[in-house]
Design an enzyme around this catalytic site. Structure first.
Site, PDB file in Angstrom:
ATOM      1  N   HIS A 190      -1.597   6.920   7.847  1.00 42.34           N
ATOM      2  CA  HIS A 190      -0.731   7.871   7.145  1.00 42.34           C
ATOM      3  C   HIS A 190      -1.465   9.173   6.850  1.00 42.34           C
ATOM      4  O   HIS A 190      -0.909  10.264   7.014  1.00 42.34           O
ATOM      5  CB  HIS A 190      -0.251   7.271   5.818  1.00 42.34           C
ATOM      6  CG  HIS A 190       1.010   6.479   5.925  1.00 42.34           C
ATOM      7  ND1 HIS A 190       2.198   7.025   6.374  1.00 42.34           N
ATOM      8  CD2 HIS A 190       1.283   5.185   5.610  1.00 42.34           C
ATOM      9  CE1 HIS A 190       3.148   6.092   6.341  1.00 42.34           C
ATOM     10  NE2 HIS A 190       2.613   4.974   5.882  1.00 42.34           N
ATOM     11  N   GLN A 204       3.172   9.875   1.178  1.00 42.47           N
ATOM     12  CA  GLN A 204       4.434   9.147   1.017  1.00 42.47           C
ATOM     13  C   GLN A 204       5.113   9.473  -0.309  1.00 42.47           C
ATOM     14  O   GLN A 204       6.260   9.072  -0.518  1.00 42.47           O
ATOM     15  CB  GLN A 204       4.207   7.642   1.146  1.00 42.47           C
ATOM     16  CG  GLN A 204       3.800   7.211   2.550  1.00 42.47           C
ATOM     17  CD  GLN A 204       3.671   5.711   2.666  1.00 42.47           C
ATOM     18  OE1 GLN A 204       2.624   5.153   2.346  1.00 42.47           O
ATOM     19  NE2 GLN A 204       4.741   5.051   3.089  1.00 42.47           N
ATOM     20  N   HIS A 262      -3.170   0.784   8.279  1.00 44.26           N
ATOM     21  CA  HIS A 262      -1.846   1.403   8.167  1.00 44.26           C
ATOM     22  C   HIS A 262      -1.900   2.623   7.243  1.00 44.26           C
ATOM     23  O   HIS A 262      -1.395   3.703   7.576  1.00 44.26           O
ATOM     24  CB  HIS A 262      -0.867   0.355   7.629  1.00 44.26           C
ATOM     25  CG  HIS A 262       0.531   0.842   7.426  1.00 44.26           C
ATOM     26  ND1 HIS A 262       1.593   0.420   8.208  1.00 44.26           N
ATOM     27  CD2 HIS A 262       1.068   1.699   6.515  1.00 44.26           C
ATOM     28  CE1 HIS A 262       2.701   1.009   7.788  1.00 44.26           C
ATOM     29  NE2 HIS A 262       2.409   1.785   6.756  1.00 44.26           N
ATOM     30  N   GLU A 263      -2.532   2.449   6.057  1.00 43.08           N
ATOM     31  CA  GLU A 263      -2.585   3.552   5.095  1.00 43.08           C
ATOM     32  C   GLU A 263      -3.488   4.674   5.589  1.00 43.08           C
ATOM     33  O   GLU A 263      -3.187   5.863   5.385  1.00 43.08           O
ATOM     34  CB  GLU A 263      -3.045   3.045   3.731  1.00 43.08           C
ATOM     35  CG  GLU A 263      -2.161   1.959   3.115  1.00 43.08           C
ATOM     36  CD  GLU A 263      -0.686   2.322   3.058  1.00 43.08           C
ATOM     37  OE1 GLU A 263      -0.356   3.525   2.928  1.00 43.08           O
ATOM     38  OE2 GLU A 263       0.155   1.412   3.166  1.00 43.08           O
ATOM     39  N   GLY A 278       0.848  -1.188   0.000  1.00 49.54           N
ATOM     40  CA  GLY A 278       0.000   0.000   0.000  1.00 49.54           C
ATOM     41  C   GLY A 278       0.880   1.233   0.000  1.00 49.54           C
ATOM     42  O   GLY A 278       2.064   1.173   0.349  1.00 49.54           O
ATOM     43  N   CYS A 291       6.993  -0.349   6.705  1.00 50.35           N
ATOM     44  CA  CYS A 291       6.494   0.875   6.067  1.00 50.35           C
ATOM     45  C   CYS A 291       7.530   1.346   5.059  1.00 50.35           C
ATOM     46  O   CYS A 291       8.732   1.378   5.361  1.00 50.35           O
ATOM     47  CB  CYS A 291       6.245   1.954   7.120  1.00 50.35           C
ATOM     48  SG  CYS A 291       5.663   3.523   6.428  1.00 50.35           S
ATOM     49  N   LEU A 292       7.068   1.723   3.873  1.00 54.58           N
ATOM     50  CA  LEU A 292       7.990   2.185   2.836  1.00 54.58           C
ATOM     51  C   LEU A 292       8.679   3.483   3.239  1.00 54.58           C
ATOM     52  O   LEU A 292       9.738   3.813   2.701  1.00 54.58           O
ATOM     53  CB  LEU A 292       7.244   2.364   1.513  1.00 54.58           C
ATOM     54  CG  LEU A 292       6.557   1.105   0.973  1.00 54.58           C
ATOM     55  CD1 LEU A 292       5.933   1.387  -0.389  1.00 54.58           C
ATOM     56  CD2 LEU A 292       7.518  -0.070   0.890  1.00 54.58           C
TER      57      LEU A 292
END
Length: 212
Positions: A166, A74, A162-163, A69, A120-121
């Site tokens: 963000h 991000q 999670h997304e 995701g 996480c990216l």
């Protein structure tokens, strides 16, 4: 494998979705950057070339980084939007985007928290156990403003939560103890260059060059 696109079943879908084929890679923001710490703005204009291009770019950027995701902040855009390509615990592949999402979590009495490893990216290389509810529903709209309701269980529910975090300016490491957060940042420092090199290799495989 069963595949759901925008919450609806399809007969088949390519490994690299058409959005990613059309997209251009963008730089992924990292922990410490201000854009990751503020609540994102509501999207108010739909069906625009700019919004469509952003979604395409986010899909490609997510694949290059081998993520499940990716939220708009991000890629340094403070809009309430995320994309995903994520399996659930039953092996169903979920692909799509959702704009202006609102989480509809189970009532506390009905909530089952599962603690599993999460990455996480924007915290490249780190993985830590985080408790998340095993079921969630996200309500929002698609890029044309049509209503969407996406339901997730297991790992896909974790991805959706999670997304959504963000877009409210929160990272998964905020849910950790001070000690575990230090551990995650230490992992990131140790693996940072390796992860970025792998992303550059993946981009080259797909015919793109990452910007420094």
């Amino acid at each position: 494998m069963r595949v759901l696109v925008q919450g609806k079943p399809v007969d088949s879908y390519p490994a690299l979705p058409p959005e990613a084929e059309r997209g251009s890679p963008r730089r992924i923001t990292e922990v410490g950057e201000e854009v990751l710490r503020r609540s994102c703005r509501e999207v108010t204009e739909f069906g625009t070339p700019e919004l469509n291009a952003l979604i395409d770019d986010m899909f490609l950027t997510m694949y290059i980084a081998e993520g499940a995701g990716l939220a708009a902040n991000q890629v340094d855009v403070d809009l309430r939007l995320f994309v995903y390509d994520c399996p659930d615990d039953h092996g169903v592949r979920h692909i799509g985007h959702i704009i202006n999402p609102v989480l509809d979590q189970p009532a506390p009495a009905d909530r089952l928290l599962i603690e599993e490893a999460e990455g996480c990216l924007s915290v490249p290389g780190a993985r830590m156990d985080v408790p998340r509810t095993d079921h969630t529903v996200v309500r929002g709209v698609d890029k044309d403003g049509n209503p969407l309701v996406i339901e997730g269980t297991g790992y896909f529910a974790r991805c959706l939560q999670h997304e959504a975090d963000h877009l409210s300016g929160h990272l998964y490491i905020d849910r950790l103890s001070k000690r575990d957060r230090k551990d995650a940042l230490r992992q990131m420092a140790d693996l940072h260059e390796e992860v970025l090199a792998r992303r550059a290799e993946k981009a080259a495989e797909l015919g793109h060059q990452l910007q420094p």
